[in-house]
Scaffold this motif. Structure first.
Motif: not given
Ligand code: SAM
Length: 277
Positions: A16, A18-21, A46, A51, A66, A69, A92, A110, A112, A115
């Motif tokens: 997904f 997942q790169h957290f900030l 996401g 945070s 939304i 995961d 999703d 932030n 993913p 998508i």
């Molecule tokens: N917002 C958090 C942050 O800034 O630390 C997480 C950002 S991380 C780049 C992307 C987030 O989007 C993850 O938590 C991931 O599980 C979620 N994600 C990925 N695909 C998604 C989808 N289709 N619908 C909703 N969330 C999604």
């Protein structure tokens, strides 16, 4: 393209993106750039470990987060203060029915990177409800989105997004700011979404096809890259566009005028188009 169904250090699979900030300065800059106030409902795509969600809940009237995961939801709830203005939806974001949200809302996320395009175009289907989107994107994609005619980044993505929004690149973020770090840097783009159509588009599907076709032959002259469109030479002439120009030299308004000229003449693509990418 960076993102990264399998991105991250050591090839760990991150289905997904997942790169957290966690950097508080960057998070604060994202919130400031979004311009949200206590009057706003914000949709966050996401939320991850929450945070950004936490700061959004302090600034906005209501936050709808939304997250796809299910494994993150418990930790997400633990990380958020017991505020009553955050609603977490497990879904999703690319297929979510945004018309089920009452009233207008801003989007801050932030996202993913895998998508990016489907998500932006999904959100734009609901553009009457969305005054703005503030999205942290892969830097290279951000540059393509905000690109002006005549630059090497200007392409189908720039035109398709600028038909409906005014995107501004606010600042870049190093990959090192993320945990785990992805393979490329990011940039924050603020999109002011046009509340009413800026362009009078007669056939939106035709316009998007024409733009994609034009840029799939971006080294060719526009008359050649669009030769699959019946009547293109006449339409170029009628629109006042030099047929020897390259696709990157046409403005968004030029593409609209050209498509409208084809539509008015009852022209279509012949033979039927296979749309690249
Ligand atoms: N917002 C958090 C942050 O800034 O630390 C997480 C950002 S991380 C780049 C992307 C987030 O989007 C993850 O938590 C991931 O599980 C979620 N994600 C990925 N695909 C998604 C989808 N289709 N619908 C909703 N969330 C999604």
């Amino acid at each position: 393209m960076r993102c990264t169904r399998t991105g991250g250090r050591g090839g760990v699979r991150r289905p997904f993106g997942q790169h957290f900030l966690f950097d508080p300065n960057i998070l604060a800059k994202i919130i400031d750039s979004s311009g949200i106030t206590s009057r706003d409902t914000v949709v966050e795509i996401g939320p991850g470990l929450g945070s950004l969600t936490r700061l959004l809940s302090e600034r906005a009237g209501r936050v709808i987060a939304i997250e796809i995961d299910k494994r993150l939801i418990e930790r997400l709830k633990e990380n958020l203060p017991a505020s009553e203005n955050v609603e977490i939806i497990t879904a999703d974001a690319v297929t979510f029915p945004y018309d089920t949200i009452e009233g207008r809302f801003r989007v801050v996320a932030n996202i993913p990177y895998n998508i990016t395009s489907p998500l932006i175009f999904r959100l734009l289907q609901y553009r009457e409800k969305i005054p703005s989107m503030t999205l942290l994107l892969q830097k290279e994609v951000a540059r393509r989105i905000v690109a002006s005619p005549g630059t090497k980044e200007y392409g189908a993505l720039s035109v398709s997004v600028q038909l409906y929004t005014e995107p501004v690149l606010k600042f870049t973020v190093s990959r090192k700011a993320f945990s785990p770090p992805p393979e490329v840097d990011s940039a924050l783009v603020h999109f002011r979404v046009h509340s009413s159509p800026v362009f009078d588009i007669k056939d939106e599907a035709m316009l998007l096809k024409l733009v994609k076709t034009a840029f799939s032959g971006r080294r060719k002259m526009i008359a050649n890259s669009l030769r699959v469109f019946e009547g293109i030479k006449e339409a170029l002439m009628e629109s006042g566009i030099n047929p020897a120009l390259r696709p990157e030299n046409l403005s968004v308004a030029d593409y609209v005028r050209l498509t409208n000229a084809l539509t008015a003449a009852g022209k279509r693509c012949n033979p039927p188009l296979r749309i690249p990418g």
